[in-house]
Design an enzyme around this catalytic site. Structure first.
Site, PDB file in Angstrom:
ATOM      1  CG  ASP A 292     120.311 -53.648  15.752  1.00  0.00           C
ATOM      2  OD1 ASP A 292     120.396 -52.990  14.694  1.00  0.00           O
ATOM      3  OD2 ASP A 292     121.154 -54.503  16.079  1.00  0.00           O
TER       4      ASP A 292
ATOM      5  CE1 TYR B  83     126.967 -56.252  13.383  1.00  0.00           C
ATOM      6  CE2 TYR B  83     127.743 -55.871  11.156  1.00  0.00           C
ATOM      7  CZ  TYR B  83     127.700 -56.661  12.291  1.00  0.00           C
ATOM      8  OH  TYR B  83     128.380 -57.855  12.322  1.00  0.00           O
ATOM      9  CG  HIS B  84     120.553 -51.121  10.674  1.00  0.00           C
ATOM     10  ND1 HIS B  84     119.689 -51.768   9.804  1.00  0.00           N
ATOM     11  CD2 HIS B  84     121.711 -50.964   9.983  1.00  0.00           C
ATOM     12  CE1 HIS B  84     120.300 -52.000   8.667  1.00  0.00           C
ATOM     13  NE2 HIS B  84     121.531 -51.523   8.752  1.00  0.00           N
ATOM     14  N   PRO B  85     121.627 -49.792  15.354  1.00  0.00           N
ATOM     15  CG  PRO B  85     123.487 -49.275  16.675  1.00  0.00           C
ATOM     16  CD  PRO B  85     123.097 -49.904  15.360  1.00  0.00           C
TER      17      PRO B  85
END
Length: 549
Positions: free
Chosen positions: A290, A464-466
């Site tokens: 992330d 919020y970039h998994p």
């Protein structure tokens, strides 16, 4: 119900994939647990903080306590709605750097180098503004636009970057990412242009793609081949049959969960939850990555920030204007200026990203600074920390166990300290300094490494970039989950097409690379030759080995 392809997840990649499969004449069923994306909270760009905090649109996932962040529990918004996370995200459009994809290819994702993916980026987009047509698409389904930058603080931030000695780029999604310049967004004609708007609705209208509501509980695998998907909707179970393939596009948090519920994953973990092991793939749910970020906030000297609208009357005016005209402040996500820089000499391409915002406020919109201010979201792009997604139980309704293991690698701390100090240097340039009354956070008392580390520990938030939990690689790689065509290794007729397959996280926001995956995997599924590689050379700082800027 039966179709050639059963596709689980109407998100960024899934919508693109459904469109391309339907366009080719295949029958497609798209399974989506969420509901409609209609309504102003999703469609109005300026309202972006609302849908990601609404249970109507969000899965409501959370991490386990993160040991290196003071045991804080962080939220993990994922879209449970038509369009998936493209319907609740910040709408920022970043392809990633060319070197990201070359690294993918080096790690075993053959056919995913920058030369290979560039024609797919061009196919998927219509880039408005002043892009170079050699690098940018002009007739794709996804509209990409730039904000008007009417607030003087946007250009002040870009100019401060130039004054600090960094370059200015006219298009960070084109030849040159490194530098400061205008930010791009998936906004068109004043409203959010999600993957549902760009791909899914046209696919349903033109090609007969069908949408099925319900929670996918497992992939049906018979004699080593995926033949369908079991679905739960309103306490009723049914099985959808796939004549050709099942494709999972359920997000990097829910896709590994669904694989494991279906018997594909680390054997010991599956047995511990009573799930029969059909394919022992230890990489399922591993390699979780992330982007973390912090907000550097400054109080403004003049009342020119968005704080003037941070009240019920101001928000009502913006909303009313947008509803009537699709114009005004409501038609922008307010991320209209950005920067990509390298943290040190010897780093060959940018590893720090800036989002500038002309108000001092949390990303979730829950708290604003008491007065006029502005902020920069900043964080490292290539953390070495890795986490996991695991089953909580064999109950498909139970949320997965999510451990990002943030800041577990010592290099992450050094990189984050550099983010703080380099941002402060940009704030100190005349173009921006003349607008600053004082620093709000971290605050002038936070200077030493220990003080900065404490601030990061208490305040770092997910961007919020998994991604990465079903990574792509060579079939011989024991930790790879899918091959370079998205096929799940060890199970026939099953693919993954979403950010789960990223070998390593890309620079910037992940919506564009996720849509890319849907576009490219569609050609693999259809057996088409890939688009011809485009061997354009991206800009790399000529003195990167010896200079930081």
């Amino acid at each position: 119900m039966e179709a050639d392809y059963i596709l689980v997840g109407a998100g960024s990649a899934g919508c693109a994939l459904a469109y391309r499969l339907g366009e080719a004449g295949a029958s497609v069923l798209v399974v989506e647990a969420g509901g409609s994306d209609a309504g102003p909270f999703i469609q109005m760009p300026a309202a972006l903080s609302y849908p990601m905090n609404m249970s109507l649109y969000d899965w409501g996932l959370r991490t386990e306590p993160e040991p290196h962040l003071g045991n804080r529990v962080l939220v993990c918004p994922r879209g449970r709605v038509i369009g998936g996370s493209s319907s609740i995200n910040g709408m920022v459009y970043v392809r990633g750097h060319a070197r990201d994809y070359d690294h993918w290819a080096e790690q075993g994702a053959t056919g995913w180098s920058h030369a290979d993916v560039l024609p797919y980026f061009r196919r998927m987009e219509t880039a408005h503004g002043t892009p170079d047509p050699a690098w940018r698409g002009t007739d794709g389904p996804l509209h990409v636009t730039r904000g008007p930058r009417a607030n003087p603080l946007f250009d002040a931030f870009i100019e401060a970057g130039r004054q600090a000695g960094y370059g200015v780029t006219g298009d960070y999604n084109g030849e040159r990412q490194e530098g400061f310049g205008p930010m791009e967004a998936t906004i068109w004609q004043g409203r959010r242009w999600s993957a549902a708007s760009a791909y899914l609705r046209p696919a349903m209208a033109r090609f007969g793609v069908r949408l099925v509501r319900g929670l996918a509980t497992r992939v049906v695998i018979e004699a080593g081949r995926a033949t369908g998907v079991e679905l739960l909707h309103r306490d009723r179970r049914q099985t959808l049959r796939a004549g050709r393939e099942v494709i999972l596009s359920a997000s990097s948090l829910n896709t590994p969960k669904l694989l494991m519920l279906s018997g594909v994953g680390p054997a010991d973990h599956l047995r511990a939850h009573g799930v029969p092991v059909l394919a022992d793939r230890p990489g399922v749910g591993s390699n979780l990555q992330d982007h973390l970020e912090i907000y550097l906030q400054a109080a403004a000297r003049e009342p020119i920030t968005l704080y003037r609208y941070w009240n019920l009357w101001g928000k009502a005016l913006i909303g009313a204007q947008w509803l009537a005209t699709r114009r005004g402040l409501g038609a922008s996500n307010q991320f209209e200026a950005c920067g990509f820089i390298r943290s040190a000499a010897g780093v060959d391409y940018p590893d720090i990203q800036f989002h500038f915002l002309p108000i001092a406020v949390r990303y979730d919109g829950r708290a604003a600074a008491a007065g006029h201010g502005f902020q920069v979201h900043v964080g490292p792009m290539r953390s070495k920390s890795r986490g996991t997604v695991r089953l909580r139980s064999a109950d498909p309704a139970a949320p997965p166990v999510i451990r990002f293991n943030y800041m577990s690698h010592p290099d992450d701390w050094a990189e984050f300290r550099a983010c703080v100090r380099l941002t402060r240097e940009i704030f100190a340039q005349d173009a921006l300094a003349r607008h600053i009354r004082h620093e709000i956070q971290p605050g002038p008392g936070v200077q030493t490494d220990d003080q900065i580390d404490a601030f990061i520990r208490d305040h770092a938030e997910s961007a919020y970039h998994p991604c990465g939990t079903a990574r792509m690689g060579r079939a011989s790689d024991p930790m790879a989950v899918v091959d370079p065509q998205g096929r799940v290794i060890g199970v026939d007729g099953l693919r993954v097409a979403d950010s789960s397959i990223f070998p390593r996280i890309t620079n910037g926001n992940l919506n564009a690379p996720s849509i890319l995956v849907g576009e490219k995997v569609a050609d693999h599924i259809l057996g088409r030759p890939p688009l011809a590689p485009m061997n354009l050379t991206p800009w790399v700082h000529p003195d990167w080995q010896t200079a930081q800027r």
